[in-house]
Design a protein around this motif. Structure first.
Motif, PDB file in Angstrom:
ATOM      1  N   SER A  47       1.030  -1.750   0.031  1.00 35.01           N
ATOM      2  CA  SER A  47       0.288  -0.188   0.339  1.00 35.01           C
ATOM      3  C   SER A  47       1.006   1.173  -0.035  1.00 35.01           C
ATOM      4  N   GLU A  48       1.606   1.253   0.834  1.00 31.66           N
ATOM      5  CA  GLU A  48       2.747   2.898   0.958  1.00 31.66           C
ATOM      6  C   GLU A  48       3.249   2.477  -0.459  1.00 31.66           C
ATOM      7  N   LEU A  49       3.970   1.842  -0.537  1.00 33.16           N
ATOM      8  CA  LEU A  49       4.693   1.656  -1.735  1.00 33.16           C
ATOM      9  C   LEU A  49       3.763   1.901  -3.423  1.00 33.16           C
ATOM     10  N   ARG A  51       1.416   3.545  -3.174  1.00 36.03           N
ATOM     11  CA  ARG A  51       0.927   5.003  -2.737  1.00 36.03           C
ATOM     12  C   ARG A  51       2.257   6.171  -3.283  1.00 36.03           C
ATOM     13  N   ASN A  52       3.317   5.137  -3.773  1.00 33.64           N
ATOM     14  CA  ASN A  52       4.417   6.587  -3.706  1.00 33.64           C
ATOM     15  C   ASN A  52       4.439   5.906  -5.553  1.00 33.64           C
ATOM     16  N   THR A  53       4.053   5.031  -6.170  1.00 39.41           N
ATOM     17  CA  THR A  53       4.082   5.413  -7.387  1.00 39.41           C
ATOM     18  C   THR A  53       3.246   5.631  -7.923  1.00 39.41           C
ATOM     19  N   VAL A  55       2.168   9.220  -6.579  1.00 42.82           N
ATOM     20  CA  VAL A  55       2.114  10.148  -5.867  1.00 42.82           C
ATOM     21  C   VAL A  55       3.315  10.899  -6.402  1.00 42.82           C
ATOM     22  N   TYR A  56       4.229  10.377  -6.669  1.00 46.75           N
ATOM     23  CA  TYR A  56       5.624  10.937  -6.527  1.00 46.75           C
ATOM     24  C   TYR A  56       6.755  10.243  -7.949  1.00 46.75           C
ATOM     25  N   GLY A  57       6.049   8.686  -8.266  1.00 53.41           N
ATOM     26  CA  GLY A  57       6.643   8.441  -9.625  1.00 53.41           C
ATOM     27  C   GLY A  57       5.514   8.491 -10.490  1.00 53.41           C
ATOM     28  N   LEU A 105       7.282   7.271   6.487  1.00 55.00           N
ATOM     29  CA  LEU A 105       7.956   6.449   6.823  1.00 55.00           C
ATOM     30  C   LEU A 105       7.845   4.736   5.896  1.00 55.00           C
ATOM     31  N   GLY A 106       6.656   5.437   4.797  1.00 54.80           N
ATOM     32  CA  GLY A 106       6.734   4.669   3.835  1.00 54.80           C
ATOM     33  C   GLY A 106       8.022   3.693   3.470  1.00 54.80           C
ATOM     34  N   LEU A 107       8.573   3.859   2.979  1.00 61.15           N
ATOM     35  CA  LEU A 107       9.435   3.357   2.402  1.00 61.15           C
ATOM     36  C   LEU A 107      10.685   2.605   4.038  1.00 61.15           C
TER      37      LEU A 107
HETATM   38 MG   LIG Z   1       4.526   7.281   1.117  1.00 60.29          MG
END
Ligand SMILES: [Mg+2]
Ligand SMILES: Nc1ncnc2c1ncn2[C@@H]1O[C@H](COP(=O)(O)OP(=O)(O)O)[C@@H](O)[C@H]1O
Length: 135
Positions: A47-49, A51-53, A55-57, A105-107
Motif C-alpha cells: 500500500s505504501e509503495l 501510493r508512492n508510485t 504520488v511521486y512516480g 515512513l513509507g519506504l
Molecule cells: Mg510514501
C-alpha cells in the motif's frame, strides 16, 4: 533458484489503483499460504509503495508473483515507474524524511515489513522497488 507459480501485473496510475493493488496482493498472499499476520504486513508495505508510485512516480505498474523456493513459498512484488527517481536514497530511507508533506515512513516502514527489499533508482531514470515476503 525459485520458480514462479503464478504472476501478473496491476497498473498503479491513480489513487483507486492503490485499492486494487491491495486486493491483488491480499489474494496472492492468501493463495501463497502466508499466515494472516504476514498477509497484512505485505499488504501494508504494498500500500505504501503503490501510493508512492502514484504520488511521486507519476504512476507505474506493480508486477506480482507467487514463488516456490524449496520448501518455502513467497510473494514477490515489483513496483516500477518512469518518474523522476530518487536523488538521495540515503535521505529517502531515513525515518521521517519526506519531500512532499507525508510522514516519511513509507519506504522505511515497508522495508521492515518484508523479508527482502531492493530499491533501484536514479535521477531521471525512474524507480524500481522489489519486496518479498516468505512463508
Ligand atoms: Mg510514501
Ligand atoms: N516512486 C518514487 N519516485 C520518486 N520519489 C519517491 C518514490 N517513492 C518515494 N520517493 C521519495 O522518497 C520520499 C520518502 O517516501 P516515504 O518514506 O514513502 O514518505 P512519504 O510518502 O511520506 O513522503 C518521498 O517523500 C519521495 O521524495
Amino acid at each position: 533458484m525459485s520458480s514462479v507459480l503464478s504472476s501478473g501485473t496491476q497498473p498503479v496510475r491513480i489513487e483507486q489503483d492503490v485499492v486494487l493493488a491491495r486486493q491483488v496482493v491480499r489474494k496472492a498472499a492468501i493463495d501463497c499460504g502466508l499466515r494472516l499476520i504476514d498477509q497484512t504486513k505485505l499488504v501494508t508495505a504494498a500500500s505504501e509503495l503503490a501510493r508512492n508510485t502514484v504520488v511521486y512516480g507519476g504512476g507505474g505498474d506493480m508486477d506480482w508473483a507467487i514463488l516456490e523456493d524449496g520448501l518455502r513459498k513467497g510473494v514477490r512484488l515489483l513496483f516500477r515507474d518512469e518518474g523522476p527517481g530518487i536523488a538521495d536514497l540515503k535521505l529517502a530511507m531515513t525515518d521521517g524524511w519526506t519531500s512532499g508533506g507525508g510522514l516519511g515512513l513509507g519506504l522505511t516502514g515497508a522495508k521492515r515489513l518484508v523479508n527482502e527489499f531492493e530499491l533501484d533508482t536514479a535521477p531521471g531514470a525512474g524507480t524500481r522497488i522489489t519486496i518479498t515476503r516468505w512463508t
